[in-house]
Scaffold this active site. Structure first.
Site, PDB file in Angstrom:
ATOM      1  N   GLU A   1       0.814  -1.210   0.000  1.00  0.00           N
ATOM      2  CA  GLU A   1       0.000   0.000   0.000  1.00  0.00           C
ATOM      3  C   GLU A   1       0.849   1.262   0.000  1.00  0.00           C
ATOM      4  O   GLU A   1       0.537   2.239  -0.678  1.00  0.00           O
ATOM      5  CB  GLU A   1      -0.952   0.014   1.207  1.00  0.00           C
ATOM      6  CG  GLU A   1      -2.082  -1.005   1.110  1.00  0.00           C
ATOM      7  CD  GLU A   1      -2.947  -0.801  -0.128  1.00  0.00           C
ATOM      8  OE1 GLU A   1      -3.009   0.326  -0.653  1.00  0.00           O
ATOM      9  OE2 GLU A   1      -3.549  -1.785  -0.579  1.00  0.00           O
TER      10      GLU A   1
ATOM     11  N   TYR B   1      -6.685   6.323   4.293  1.00  0.00           N
ATOM     12  CA  TYR B   1      -6.767   5.333   3.221  1.00  0.00           C
ATOM     13  C   TYR B   1      -5.980   4.075   3.563  1.00  0.00           C
ATOM     14  O   TYR B   1      -6.502   2.949   3.501  1.00  0.00           O
ATOM     15  CB  TYR B   1      -6.273   5.892   1.871  1.00  0.00           C
ATOM     16  CG  TYR B   1      -6.020   4.733   0.932  1.00  0.00           C
ATOM     17  CD1 TYR B   1      -7.084   4.075   0.330  1.00  0.00           C
ATOM     18  CD2 TYR B   1      -4.735   4.217   0.761  1.00  0.00           C
ATOM     19  CE1 TYR B   1      -6.876   2.948  -0.453  1.00  0.00           C
ATOM     20  CE2 TYR B   1      -4.528   3.098  -0.015  1.00  0.00           C
ATOM     21  CZ  TYR B   1      -5.602   2.469  -0.620  1.00  0.00           C
ATOM     22  OH  TYR B   1      -5.387   1.351  -1.368  1.00  0.00           O
TER      23      TYR B   1
ATOM     24  N   ASP C   1      -9.616   6.200  -2.167  1.00  0.00           N
ATOM     25  CA  ASP C   1      -8.404   6.630  -2.851  1.00  0.00           C
ATOM     26  C   ASP C   1      -8.854   7.308  -4.151  1.00  0.00           C
ATOM     27  O   ASP C   1     -10.032   7.615  -4.316  1.00  0.00           O
ATOM     28  CB  ASP C   1      -7.505   5.424  -3.143  1.00  0.00           C
ATOM     29  CG  ASP C   1      -8.050   4.606  -4.283  1.00  0.00           C
ATOM     30  OD1 ASP C   1      -9.289   4.456  -4.355  1.00  0.00           O
ATOM     31  OD2 ASP C   1      -7.268   4.134  -5.120  1.00  0.00           O
TER      32      ASP C   1
END
Length: 336
Positions: free
Chosen positions: A40, A125, A143
């Site tokens: 991520e 996020y 996102d």
DNA sequence: CAGCCGTGGTC
DNA sequence: TGACCAAGGCT
């Protein structure tokens, strides 16, 4: 907003589509929270192709498979592992997060969303992504993909990057979230934004949630504040090589590209009489830089932050991409 | 909230 | 070619 029953149909349509088209990215093959986090963070403002194409993800996790493995790693090593990905602060924060996990969580990756969110470099996020992808917890994510989907789904004719717009998007993400399959639901949204509800030329005819979509002009959404105008900048550097050593400059802690090495800069009047070895362009944030590299004057002395390095050690020094490329080109010529 | 941080791809 | 943008977060 959708009615309750409609929400279930929406979730079902999205999920059915996803299970038929899902890509098998490596981070979808694991539930290890550290591996999910690394993916991520790498993917923040960075496209999948960039992360996968050059093997960043696999190489990084071979070197740093656990939080403990990176917690005490040298700055130079972690920056080198990140070289080419950009936004180098990300890997520093990743190490800070690993240290926090080791020191505050006994080396065990936290499972509570609030504890994950509290880690350095992890915002709303990324916390939601780790919670849902690693633990299958019902946390929404927003996102750029999700923002694009929802702005079109609800024909949102206001800015999505304002305070109110952000709040609205997270509210929609929360309301539409499947509590039954949060991991698959969030993955499906990302995939939809990538494959179908794309930034340019959205494929509405292939869209599984088209029956719920309210916009007639998807290509005009989402609405964002205009970008800052590009600024042209000159950067004057020099190539100083002596006795198998090269003079380099390390960016200060507070500076851009902190910890990364590059060719030393000098004022125009110090280099104007020198030979120009290379002229090239590169972009960084909203700057367009013209990089001039001159032959260094004789008897050049190191300034603050500068040091001589063996040419053999160049590969191990973390270096921004534009300088890595320029140096490769220059040294190729140098040794011919 | 505005500005900043890297890089590579796209049209 | 230049403008835009991508699995954002921090100051």
């Amino acid at each position: 907003m959708l009615a309750t029953q409609d929400t279930k149909s929406f979730q079902h349509a999205l999920l059915a589509w996803y299970t038929s088209v899902a890509k098998d990215y490596p981070w979808r093959q694991t539930t290890d929270p550290w591996h999910i986090l690394v993916s991520e963070v790498m993917l923040q403002q960075t496209q999948v192709a960039t992360v996968l194409g050059k093997g960043f993800y696999t190489r990084f996790l071979e070197k740093y498979p656990t939080p403990a493995s990176i917690a005490n790693a040298p700055e130079q090593d972690i920056l080198s592992a990140w070289e080419g990905l950009g936004y180098y602060r990300r890997v520093r924060n990743l190490q800070k997060a690993a240290r926090a996990i080791c020191e505050q969580h006994k080396g065990i990756f936290p499972t509570q969303h609030a504890a994950i969110l509290a880690l350095p470099g992890i915002g709303q996020y990324t916390a939601g992504a780790v919670s849902s992808f690693a633990y299958n917890q019902p946390q929404p994510i927003v996102d750029a993909n999700v923002a694009r989907i929802f702005s079109r789904l609800f024909d949102y004719q206001e800015r999505v990057d304002s305070s109110a717009g952000t709040k609205q998007l997270w509210q929609w993400a929360d309301q539409l979230l499947s509590h039954h399959e949060p991991r698959l639901h969030n993955s499906a949204l990302m995939e939809l934004g990538q494959q179908v509800c794309s930034n340019k030329s959205p494929q509405c005819l292939l869209c599984p949630i088209k029956p719920w979509c309210q916009t007639k002009n998807p290509e005009d959404l989402p609405i964002k504040k205009a970008r800052k105008k590009t600024v042209l900048v000159d950067e004057l550097c020099m190539l100083a090589i002596c006795d198998g050593k090269i003079l380099l400059h390390k960016a200060a802690d507070s500076a851009r590209r902190s910890g990364m090495w590059k060719l030393p800069e000098r004022e125009h009047h110090e280099l104007e009489t020198q030979d120009l070895l290379l002229k090239t362009n590169y972009a960084i944030t909203h700057h367009k830089v013209t990089l001039y590299i001159y032959q260094a004057p004789d008897k050049t002395e190191p300034a603050t932050g500068e040091a001589w390095h063996s040419l053999d050690s160049l590969d191990k020094l973390p270096m921004p991409s534009p300088f890595r490329k320029a140096l490769n080109s220059l040294l190729e010529d140098y040794f011919v």
